[in-house]
Design a protein around this motif. Structure first.
Motif, PDB file in Angstrom:
ATOM      1  N   THR A 189      45.252  28.842  34.014  1.00  0.00           N
ATOM      2  CA  THR A 189      46.118  27.982  34.810  1.00  0.00           C
ATOM      3  C   THR A 189      45.281  26.974  35.587  1.00  0.00           C
ATOM      4  OG1 THR A 189      46.063  29.518  36.655  1.00  0.00           O
ATOM      5  CG2 THR A 189      47.849  29.790  35.069  1.00  0.00           C
ATOM      6  N   ARG A 190      45.900  25.865  35.953  1.00  0.00           N
ATOM      7  CA  ARG A 190      45.182  24.844  36.705  1.00  0.00           C
ATOM      8  C   ARG A 190      45.291  25.059  38.208  1.00  0.00           C
ATOM      9  NH1 ARG A 190      47.600  19.517  35.506  1.00  0.00           N
ATOM     10  NH2 ARG A 190      49.422  20.723  34.988  1.00  0.00           N
ATOM     11  N   THR A 191      46.397  25.622  38.678  1.00  0.00           N
ATOM     12  CA  THR A 191      46.659  25.653  40.114  1.00  0.00           C
ATOM     13  C   THR A 191      46.466  27.002  40.776  1.00  0.00           C
ATOM     14  OG1 THR A 191      49.002  26.034  39.683  1.00  0.00           O
ATOM     15  CG2 THR A 191      48.292  23.744  39.948  1.00  0.00           C
ATOM     16  N   SER A 192      46.167  28.024  40.023  1.00  0.00           N
ATOM     17  CA  SER A 192      46.007  29.354  40.595  1.00  0.00           C
ATOM     18  C   SER A 192      44.618  29.886  40.285  1.00  0.00           C
ATOM     19  CB  SER A 192      47.064  30.308  40.037  1.00  0.00           C
ATOM     20  OG  SER A 192      46.854  31.619  40.508  1.00  0.00           O
ATOM     21  N   ASP A 193      44.137  30.808  41.107  1.00  0.00           N
ATOM     22  CA  ASP A 193      42.852  31.435  40.810  1.00  0.00           C
ATOM     23  C   ASP A 193      43.017  32.611  39.842  1.00  0.00           C
ATOM     24  OD1 ASP A 193      44.124  33.050  42.647  1.00  0.00           O
ATOM     25  OD2 ASP A 193      42.402  33.266  43.981  1.00  0.00           O
ATOM     26  N   HIS A 194      44.278  32.961  39.491  1.00  0.00           N
ATOM     27  CA  HIS A 194      44.569  33.998  38.502  1.00  0.00           C
ATOM     28  C   HIS A 194      45.112  33.353  37.229  1.00  0.00           C
ATOM     29  CE1 HIS A 194      44.260  37.817  40.791  1.00  0.00           C
ATOM     30  NE2 HIS A 194      44.428  37.007  41.826  1.00  0.00           N
ATOM     31  N   SER A 195      44.740  33.918  36.095  1.00  0.00           N
ATOM     32  CA  SER A 195      45.314  33.500  34.820  1.00  0.00           C
ATOM     33  C   SER A 195      46.704  34.116  34.677  1.00  0.00           C
ATOM     34  CB  SER A 195      44.453  33.993  33.655  1.00  0.00           C
ATOM     35  OG  SER A 195      43.171  33.466  33.718  1.00  0.00           O
ATOM     36  N   ALA A 196      47.476  33.550  33.776  1.00  0.00           N
ATOM     37  CA  ALA A 196      48.757  34.158  33.416  1.00  0.00           C
ATOM     38  C   ALA A 196      48.530  35.001  32.171  1.00  0.00           C
ATOM     39  CB  ALA A 196      49.793  33.069  33.145  1.00  0.00           C
ATOM     40  N   LEU A 197      49.057  36.205  32.175  1.00  0.00           N
ATOM     41  CA  LEU A 197      48.965  37.052  30.994  1.00  0.00           C
ATOM     42  C   LEU A 197      50.310  37.024  30.284  1.00  0.00           C
ATOM     43  CD1 LEU A 197      47.001  40.159  32.317  1.00  0.00           C
ATOM     44  CD2 LEU A 197      46.131  38.114  31.174  1.00  0.00           C
ATOM     45  N   PHE A 198      50.267  36.762  28.984  1.00  0.00           N
ATOM     46  CA  PHE A 198      51.486  36.706  28.185  1.00  0.00           C
ATOM     47  C   PHE A 198      51.472  37.862  27.200  1.00  0.00           C
ATOM     48  CE2 PHE A 198      53.756  35.290  24.343  1.00  0.00           C
ATOM     49  CZ  PHE A 198      55.010  35.132  24.893  1.00  0.00           C
ATOM     50  N   LEU A 199      52.448  38.743  27.334  1.00  0.00           N
ATOM     51  CA  LEU A 199      52.590  39.872  26.425  1.00  0.00           C
ATOM     52  C   LEU A 199      53.501  39.438  25.284  1.00  0.00           C
ATOM     53  CD1 LEU A 199      52.253  42.852  25.631  1.00  0.00           C
ATOM     54  CD2 LEU A 199      54.217  43.355  27.113  1.00  0.00           C
ATOM     55  N   SER A 200      52.942  39.356  24.091  1.00  0.00           N
ATOM     56  CA  SER A 200      53.703  38.951  22.915  1.00  0.00           C
ATOM     57  C   SER A 200      54.026  40.191  22.088  1.00  0.00           C
ATOM     58  CB  SER A 200      52.895  37.972  22.067  1.00  0.00           C
ATOM     59  OG  SER A 200      53.559  37.727  20.843  1.00  0.00           O
ATOM     60  N   ILE A 201      55.296  40.346  21.758  1.00  0.00           N
ATOM     61  CA  ILE A 201      55.689  41.470  20.911  1.00  0.00           C
ATOM     62  C   ILE A 201      55.891  41.025  19.472  1.00  0.00           C
ATOM     63  CG2 ILE A 201      56.647  42.888  22.743  1.00  0.00           C
ATOM     64  CD1 ILE A 201      59.384  41.752  22.062  1.00  0.00           C
ATOM     65  N   ASN A 202      55.586  39.741  19.213  1.00  0.00           N
ATOM     66  CA  ASN A 202      55.664  39.170  17.866  1.00  0.00           C
ATOM     67  C   ASN A 202      57.019  39.391  17.222  1.00  0.00           C
ATOM     68  OD1 ASN A 202      53.129  38.041  17.856  1.00  0.00           O
ATOM     69  ND2 ASN A 202      52.165  39.864  17.006  1.00  0.00           N
ATOM     70  N   ALA A 203      58.075  39.083  17.960  1.00  0.00           N
ATOM     71  CA  ALA A 203      59.415  39.164  17.391  1.00  0.00           C
ATOM     72  C   ALA A 203      59.510  38.162  16.247  1.00  0.00           C
ATOM     73  CB  ALA A 203      60.448  38.850  18.469  1.00  0.00           C
ATOM     74  N   PRO A 204      60.220  38.508  15.172  1.00  0.00           N
ATOM     75  CA  PRO A 204      60.275  37.619  14.003  1.00  0.00           C
ATOM     76  C   PRO A 204      60.703  36.193  14.336  1.00  0.00           C
ATOM     77  CG  PRO A 204      61.254  39.733  13.472  1.00  0.00           C
ATOM     78  CD  PRO A 204      60.930  39.754  14.948  1.00  0.00           C
ATOM     79  N   CYS A 205      61.615  35.997  15.277  1.00  0.00           N
ATOM     80  CA  CYS A 205      62.066  34.640  15.584  1.00  0.00           C
ATOM     81  C   CYS A 205      61.083  33.906  16.483  1.00  0.00           C
ATOM     82  CB  CYS A 205      63.459  34.647  16.211  1.00  0.00           C
ATOM     83  SG  CYS A 205      63.503  35.376  17.852  1.00  0.00           S
ATOM     84  N   MET A 206      60.000  34.570  16.917  1.00  0.00           N
ATOM     85  CA  MET A 206      59.042  33.932  17.804  1.00  0.00           C
ATOM     86  C   MET A 206      57.680  33.729  17.147  1.00  0.00           C
ATOM     87  SD  MET A 206      59.655  35.919  21.306  1.00  0.00           S
ATOM     88  CE  MET A 206      61.107  35.737  22.268  1.00  0.00           C
ATOM     89  N   GLN A 207      57.535  34.094  15.884  1.00  0.00           N
ATOM     90  CA  GLN A 207      56.238  33.968  15.233  1.00  0.00           C
ATOM     91  C   GLN A 207      55.882  32.506  15.058  1.00  0.00           C
ATOM     92  OE1 GLN A 207      56.527  36.178  11.625  1.00  0.00           O
ATOM     93  NE2 GLN A 207      56.024  38.095  12.625  1.00  0.00           N
ATOM     94  N   ARG A 208      54.592  32.219  15.140  1.00  0.00           N
ATOM     95  CA  ARG A 208      54.108  30.857  14.958  1.00  0.00           C
ATOM     96  C   ARG A 208      53.414  30.761  13.611  1.00  0.00           C
ATOM     97  NH1 ARG A 208      53.574  31.354  20.574  1.00  0.00           N
ATOM     98  NH2 ARG A 208      54.449  29.564  21.650  1.00  0.00           N
ATOM     99  N   GLY A 209      53.204  29.543  13.200  1.00  0.00           N
ATOM    100  CA  GLY A 209      52.488  29.311  11.955  1.00  0.00           C
ATOM    101  C   GLY A 209      53.452  28.952  10.850  1.00  0.00           C
ATOM    102  N   ARG A 210      53.048  29.238   9.646  1.00  0.00           N
ATOM    103  CA  ARG A 210      53.883  28.885   8.499  1.00  0.00           C
ATOM    104  C   ARG A 210      55.122  29.761   8.449  1.00  0.00           C
ATOM    105  NH1 ARG A 210      49.825  27.050   3.810  1.00  0.00           N
ATOM    106  NH2 ARG A 210      48.446  25.929   5.195  1.00  0.00           N
TER     107      ARG A 210
END
Length: 169
Positions: A47-68
């Motif tokens: 992040t740009r404005t915080s001293d902590h990063s954001a953690l993103f928990l991805s469960i890789n749901a089929p409608c959220m997959q990236r790529g081809r």
């Protein structure tokens, strides 16, 4: 859980000779949760404005997959100005309410994508059609034409606001 991205989640005095980085933030799961969600991972988002990063928990749901493959779900803010959005969401959640949160979420995303697809990608064509309808009745002064003209004006105003929100997003 193992983390993708930068290894540290907290920093102090960034950009100075006293710059300190630590991994303070973590994601903890049970073995049984990991067995059920074996594709899950954690992404460290700097992040740009915080001293902590954001953690993103991805469960890789089929409608959220990236790529081809099929386009992933992306909520469009312009949908909020359309009365149909609420109905699509309520119907999707009602249809899948007994199948758990993840299934409800996925089904809702698919329903919104089907409903919103081209409907919200072709603003110019729809605005042009509404203006042509207005022009066709502009010369008339009977009560029905005036009512229709006002209704078209409201629709046009709403569509232009949706287009503005779409491009701002």
């Amino acid at each position: 859980m193992a983390m993708r991205g930068h290894q540290f989640t907290w920093e102090k005095s960034k950009g100075t000779s006293n710059w300190i980085e630590e991994r303070l933030d973590k994601v903890l799961t049970t073995a049984s949760w990991g067995d059920v969600n074996h594709h899950a991972d954690v992404q460290n988002i700097l992040t740009r404005t915080s001293d902590h990063s954001a953690l993103f928990l991805s469960i890789n749901a089929p409608c959220m997959q990236r790529g081809r493959g099929p386009r992933g779900f992306k909520f469009e803010m312009a949908w909020l100005l359309d009365e149909g959005c609420r109905e699509v969401v309520e119907t999707a959640w009602q249809d899948r309410r007994t199948e758990g949160l993840l299934n409800c979420h996925q089904y809702c995303g698919h329903s919104l994508m089907r409903w919103g697809g081209d409907h919200f990608q072709k603003f110019g064509d729809r605005i042009k059609q509404l203006r042509m309808k207005q022009d066709a009745i502009r010369h008339r002064r009977d009560p029905d034409a005036i009512t229709e003209f006002r209704n078209l004006k409201i629709q046009l105003s709403q569509l232009e606001a949706q287009e503005d929100i779409f491009w701002r997003q």
